[in-house]
Design an enzyme around this catalytic site. Structure first.
Site, short mmCIF file in Angstrom:
data_model
loop_
_atom_site.label_atom_id
_atom_site.label_comp_id
_atom_site.label_asym_id
_atom_site.label_seq_id
_atom_site.Cartn_x
_atom_site.Cartn_y
_atom_site.Cartn_z
N LYS A 10 1.09 -1.41 -0.08
CA LYS A 10 -0.09 0.04 0.16
C LYS A 10 1.02 1.19 -0.01
O LYS A 10 2.18 1.10 0.23
CB LYS A 10 -1.03 -0.15 1.07
CG LYS A 10 -1.86 -1.27 1.13
CD LYS A 10 -3.00 -1.17 2.32
CE LYS A 10 -3.97 -2.28 2.13
NZ LYS A 10 -4.78 -2.07 3.33
N TYR A 50 -12.65 -1.68 -3.90
CA TYR A 50 -13.01 -1.88 -2.67
C TYR A 50 -14.55 -1.95 -2.52
O TYR A 50 -15.04 -1.54 -1.51
CB TYR A 50 -12.34 -0.94 -1.62
CG TYR A 50 -11.26 -1.44 -1.12
CD1 TYR A 50 -10.75 -2.60 -0.30
CD2 TYR A 50 -9.95 -0.41 -1.19
CE1 TYR A 50 -9.80 -2.92 0.23
CE2 TYR A 50 -8.80 -0.78 -0.79
CZ TYR A 50 -8.39 -1.93 -0.21
OH TYR A 50 -7.25 -2.32 0.37
N ASN A 113 -2.27 0.37 6.83
CA ASN A 113 -1.67 -0.89 7.13
C ASN A 113 -0.76 -1.72 6.28
O ASN A 113 -0.85 -3.03 6.27
CB ASN A 113 -2.79 -1.73 7.69
CG ASN A 113 -3.83 -2.08 6.67
OD1 ASN A 113 -3.70 -1.90 5.45
ND2 ASN A 113 -4.75 -2.85 7.18
N HIS A 116 -1.97 -5.38 1.62
CA HIS A 116 -3.37 -6.14 1.20
C HIS A 116 -3.02 -7.61 0.56
O HIS A 116 -2.17 -7.90 0.01
CB HIS A 116 -4.09 -5.30 0.27
CG HIS A 116 -5.26 -6.20 -0.38
ND1 HIS A 116 -6.56 -6.26 0.04
CD2 HIS A 116 -5.32 -7.20 -1.49
CE1 HIS A 116 -7.30 -7.09 -0.64
NE2 HIS A 116 -6.46 -7.47 -1.54
P1 ATP Z 1 -7.21 -5.94 3.15
O1 ATP Z 1 -8.39 -6.17 2.47
O2 ATP Z 1 -6.23 -4.69 2.62
O3 ATP Z 1 -6.07 -7.12 2.82
P2 ATP Z 1 -8.13 -6.75 5.69
O4 ATP Z 1 -8.76 -7.91 4.89
O5 ATP Z 1 -7.25 -7.16 6.71
O6 ATP Z 1 -7.43 -5.79 4.58
P3 ATP Z 1 -10.91 -5.47 5.29
O7 ATP Z 1 -11.69 -5.41 6.66
O8 ATP Z 1 -10.84 -6.19 4.27
O9 ATP Z 1 -9.33 -5.48 6.01
O10 ATP Z 1 -10.39 -3.84 5.29
C1 ATP Z 1 -9.77 -3.34 4.05
C2 ATP Z 1 -9.11 -2.22 4.36
O11 ATP Z 1 -9.84 -1.12 4.95
C3 ATP Z 1 -7.98 -2.49 5.47
O12 ATP Z 1 -6.78 -3.08 5.25
C4 ATP Z 1 -7.71 -1.28 6.19
O13 ATP Z 1 -6.82 -0.47 5.21
C5 ATP Z 1 -9.28 -0.54 5.82
N1 ATP Z 1 -10.15 -0.45 7.00
C6 ATP Z 1 -10.57 -1.70 7.67
N2 ATP Z 1 -10.85 -1.21 8.93
C7 ATP Z 1 -10.88 0.21 8.91
C8 ATP Z 1 -11.42 1.15 9.89
N3 ATP Z 1 -12.16 0.56 10.95
N4 ATP Z 1 -10.89 2.22 9.73
C9 ATP Z 1 -10.07 2.68 8.78
N5 ATP Z 1 -9.87 1.79 7.77
C10 ATP Z 1 -10.16 0.60 7.98
MG MG Z 2 -9.90 -7.48 3.10
#
Ligand code: ATP
Ligand code: MG
Length: 138
Positions: A10, A50, A113, A116
């Site tokens: 990211k 997304y 974070n 992805h």
């Molecule tokens: P990714 O899909 O990026 O691999 P993930 O599967 O661990 O991450 P998801 O729940 O799919 O998490 O959320 C997608 C992305 O949205 C997260 O990686 C993070 O960047 C962002 N995100 C998730 N929850 C929050 C939140 N509460 N506040 C802000 N950003 C968030």
């Molecule tokens: Mg995810």
């Protein structure tokens, strides 16, 4: 047969100069790089990617962040690639990520974070097809 997953280094991690170190972790964990490209993406492209999160309160901030600078798009191959990458990444919120995971080492917040990874077979197929043409996958 090796399984394929889709991953993004990211914009926060690219900005912090962590691209090489994260690629080294992925390599050390036994993943093959099937395809890789560094580019910037538009807000609209981030919104399409997304789409499943479109109703979430963080959708606008997330898609603004993802289009804020260059990132690295990858297709990774390995037996059990999808689950193994999720394990290597660590929890979404780096505060909850286990020691030794990429998010523990390189992520600053639940939004910024570092990495992805696809969360299932269907998601991986959609995400690979969203960013890569068939001829780019070798
Ligand atoms: P990714 O899909 O990026 O691999 P993930 O599967 O661990 O991450 P998801 O729940 O799919 O998490 O959320 C997608 C992305 O949205 C997260 O990686 C993070 O960047 C962002 N995100 C998730 N929850 C929050 C939140 N509460 N506040 C802000 N950003 C968030
Ligand atoms: Mg995810």
């Amino acid at each position: 047969m090796a399984q394929r997953t889709f991953s993004i280094i990211k914009p926060d991690a690219v900005r912090n100069g962590a691209t090489g170190a994260i690629l080294a972790e992925i390599d050390k964990a036994g993943f093959q790089i099937v395809a890789i490209k560094k580019q910037s993406i538009s807000k609209q492209q981030a919104e399409g990617f997304y789409y499943v999160h479109r109703e979430r309160p963080f959708f606008d901030a997330l898609t603004t962040f993802m289009s804020s600078g260059p990132l690295v798009l990858m297709v990774l191959g390995k037996e059990n690639a999808i689950a193994d990458l999720r394990k290597l990444m660590g929890a979404t919120n780096p505060a909850n990520a286990e020691e030794g995971t990429i998010r523990k080492k390189f992520a600053a917040s639940i939004q910024e974070n570092a990495i992805h990874g696809s969360d299932g077979e269907e998601t991986a197929a959609f995400e690979i097809g969203y960013w890569f043409a068939g001829y780019e996958l070798i």
